[in-house]
Structures are given as C-alpha cells and as structure tokens.
Design a protein around this motif. Sequence first.
Motif, PDB file in Angstrom:
ATOM      1  N   GLN A  46       0.828  -1.210   0.000  1.00  0.00           N
ATOM      2  CA  GLN A  46       0.000   0.000   0.000  1.00  0.00           C
ATOM      3  C   GLN A  46       0.868   1.270   0.000  1.00  0.00           C
ATOM      4  O   GLN A  46       0.572   2.245  -0.698  1.00  0.00           O
ATOM      5  CB  GLN A  46      -0.931  -0.007   1.211  1.00  0.00           C
ATOM      6  CG  GLN A  46      -2.006  -1.085   1.124  1.00  0.00           C
ATOM      7  CD  GLN A  46      -2.890  -1.093   2.363  1.00  0.00           C
ATOM      8  OE1 GLN A  46      -2.622  -0.363   3.330  1.00  0.00           O
ATOM      9  NE2 GLN A  46      -3.925  -1.927   2.335  1.00  0.00           N
ATOM     10  N   LYS A  49       2.406   1.610  -3.373  1.00  0.00           N
ATOM     11  CA  LYS A  49       1.398   2.058  -4.331  1.00  0.00           C
ATOM     12  C   LYS A  49       1.148   3.558  -4.171  1.00  0.00           C
ATOM     13  O   LYS A  49       1.053   4.307  -5.149  1.00  0.00           O
ATOM     14  CB  LYS A  49       0.101   1.295  -4.125  1.00  0.00           C
ATOM     15  CG  LYS A  49      -0.993   1.635  -5.143  1.00  0.00           C
ATOM     16  CD  LYS A  49      -2.204   0.760  -4.919  1.00  0.00           C
ATOM     17  CE  LYS A  49      -3.283   1.091  -5.958  1.00  0.00           C
ATOM     18  NZ  LYS A  49      -3.709   2.471  -5.924  1.00  0.00           N
ATOM     19  N   SER A  50       1.067   4.023  -2.901  1.00  0.00           N
ATOM     20  CA  SER A  50       0.866   5.454  -2.649  1.00  0.00           C
ATOM     21  C   SER A  50       2.042   6.265  -3.150  1.00  0.00           C
ATOM     22  O   SER A  50       1.878   7.333  -3.761  1.00  0.00           O
ATOM     23  CB  SER A  50       0.671   5.685  -1.153  1.00  0.00           C
ATOM     24  OG  SER A  50       0.560   7.059  -0.869  1.00  0.00           O
ATOM     25  N   LEU A  52       4.125   5.353  -5.561  1.00  0.00           N
ATOM     26  CA  LEU A  52       4.105   5.331  -7.016  1.00  0.00           C
ATOM     27  C   LEU A  52       3.075   6.314  -7.571  1.00  0.00           C
ATOM     28  O   LEU A  52       3.325   7.019  -8.553  1.00  0.00           O
ATOM     29  CB  LEU A  52       3.816   3.914  -7.523  1.00  0.00           C
ATOM     30  CG  LEU A  52       4.945   2.893  -7.336  1.00  0.00           C
ATOM     31  CD1 LEU A  52       4.487   1.496  -7.738  1.00  0.00           C
ATOM     32  CD2 LEU A  52       6.171   3.295  -8.169  1.00  0.00           C
ATOM     33  N   ASP A  53       1.897   6.343  -6.933  1.00  0.00           N
ATOM     34  CA  ASP A  53       0.865   7.287  -7.380  1.00  0.00           C
ATOM     35  C   ASP A  53       1.341   8.728  -7.228  1.00  0.00           C
ATOM     36  O   ASP A  53       1.151   9.567  -8.128  1.00  0.00           O
ATOM     37  CB  ASP A  53      -0.422   7.080  -6.565  1.00  0.00           C
ATOM     38  CG  ASP A  53      -1.093   5.741  -6.894  1.00  0.00           C
ATOM     39  OD1 ASP A  53      -0.781   5.175  -7.962  1.00  0.00           O
ATOM     40  OD2 ASP A  53      -1.925   5.292  -6.083  1.00  0.00           O
ATOM     41  N   THR A  54       1.968   8.995  -6.088  1.00  0.00           N
ATOM     42  CA  THR A  54       2.485  10.346  -5.858  1.00  0.00           C
ATOM     43  C   THR A  54       3.564  10.707  -6.863  1.00  0.00           C
ATOM     44  O   THR A  54       3.590  11.823  -7.412  1.00  0.00           O
ATOM     45  CB  THR A  54       3.048  10.458  -4.435  1.00  0.00           C
ATOM     46  OG1 THR A  54       2.016  10.145  -3.487  1.00  0.00           O
ATOM     47  CG2 THR A  54       3.551  11.863  -4.155  1.00  0.00           C
ATOM     48  N   SER A  56       3.952   9.374  -9.859  1.00  0.00           N
ATOM     49  CA  SER A  56       3.333   9.527 -11.183  1.00  0.00           C
ATOM     50  C   SER A  56       2.684  10.892 -11.318  1.00  0.00           C
ATOM     51  O   SER A  56       2.836  11.577 -12.346  1.00  0.00           O
ATOM     52  CB  SER A  56       2.286   8.424 -11.399  1.00  0.00           C
ATOM     53  OG  SER A  56       2.888   7.154 -11.388  1.00  0.00           O
ATOM     54  N   LYS A  57       1.950  11.292 -10.268  1.00  0.00           N
ATOM     55  CA  LYS A  57       1.324  12.610 -10.292  1.00  0.00           C
ATOM     56  C   LYS A  57       2.372  13.713 -10.390  1.00  0.00           C
ATOM     57  O   LYS A  57       2.219  14.680 -11.160  1.00  0.00           O
ATOM     58  CB  LYS A  57       0.484  12.794  -9.033  1.00  0.00           C
ATOM     59  CG  LYS A  57      -0.265  14.108  -8.987  1.00  0.00           C
ATOM     60  CD  LYS A  57      -1.098  14.200  -7.727  1.00  0.00           C
ATOM     61  CE  LYS A  57      -1.831  15.550  -7.674  1.00  0.00           C
ATOM     62  NZ  LYS A  57      -2.630  15.668  -6.432  1.00  0.00           N
TER      63      LYS A  57
END
Length: 236
Positions: A46, A49-50, A52-54, A56-57
């Motif tokens: 988790q 994933k957070s 990676l999302d950050t 990517s953003k």
Amino acid sequence: MASIKDLDVGEKFSSKLEEIRTKLLSQAMGEMLNEATVEFCQAHKQYMKSVLDTCSKKCREDETMFETIQAYTEELKRQNSIMRERSGERPEILGSIQDKESHKELLIQKIEKLKQEQSKNRELIHSQNKANKDRLKNLNKIKEIFQERLSLEIRKIQGEKLQFIFRNINHKNPQSAYTFLLRINEDGVYQIISCDPPLAQMDHLERRLQETNNLSAFLANVRKEFVALHNPPKTA
C-alpha cells in the motif's frame, strides 16, 4: 533399582515435554512471524502504491511544467526576434517622423506667410477700392463741371471703362464727337485704351495723368489737343 529407573524416565519425560514445548513455541512464533510478515507486506504494498501514485502525479505535473516552460521559452525567443526586427526599423521610423515634423513646420510657416500676404492683399484691395471710389466721386464732380462748361459727356462702358465724349470742338460741326476711352487697372492706375481721332500728345498726357492723378487738368489738356486739330499753330 526400580527407583533409579524411574528417575531416568522422569528426566526423559521432562526432556520430552521441553522438546514439545519448544516445538509448540517455535510453531507459534512461526505463525506470528508469518502473520506479521503478511501484514508488513500488505502495508509495504500500500505504501509503495501510494508512493508510485504520488511519483506519477509529480511526474505529470513536472511534464506539464516543463511544457509550459518550453512554451514560455519559445514565446520569449519570438518576442526577442520581433524586438530585434523593430529595433532595426526604429531608425527609419524615427527618420520618417522627423521628416514629417519638418514638413509640418514648413507647412505651418507657409500658411502663416500666406495669411500675412492675404491680410496685406485685403488691406491693399480695401485701399484701392477706397481710392477708386474717391476717383469715381471726383469723376462725377468733374463730369458735372465739364458737361456744363465744356460740353463733355461721360459714359460707363464694360465695367470699369469710361468713355469721354467732347463736343463743340469743331465750330463748323459742333455736334461732331471727339472721344477717348479710359480705364483704371487693378493697381489703381489710369490707362488710355483708345482715342478718336488720335492725338500725338496722348502718350505724354497719359504719363502726366499717372504721375499727378489730376484728371481735371488731363481733360482740359485733351480738349486743347482736340481743338488744336482744327486750329493748328500759325507758322511765322
């Protein structure tokens, strides 16, 4: 002997119990470790994933920012190019403006000069009109005098032209007409246009009239010349 053997059995039994306890403890610890590992892995997934999302953003935002910077850079280059072109044109524009200003000043000077000349011309015309009116007034007085005394008739012909008609010149034919045509030009100068019959002294009399403006004397002298045509001077 039986009691000694029992003591060995007790030790074995205790050893066996310790072995079982250790095994159970190991199993329990293994299960606890497995559960902790699973929870840790899930939490790590988790978290990753957070992250990676950050990331990517953040990457998308950075790409947008880089594109904006690139657009600003291109626009700045374009503006600099325009400024350089305009800087090259500036001397020509300034020269054109200076030429127009000089032309404007010349036009203003010419207009002022024309205004002054126009004002002078108006004054001159006014003065000439006044002088002509005075001359015409004098002519009317002279007309009355000469009509009564010298049988002179004055006629206005074609605007500013005046025809002077003398009679009683030739005693043999008193009604015979002796004429000349006079006008006042734009400069207010008397001019003789024609004379019938011609007089040899008319040019001289005209110059004297222009010099003196004495029309009465001029008419008297013209009459004398007409009379002299029928009474030539006696020779010795």
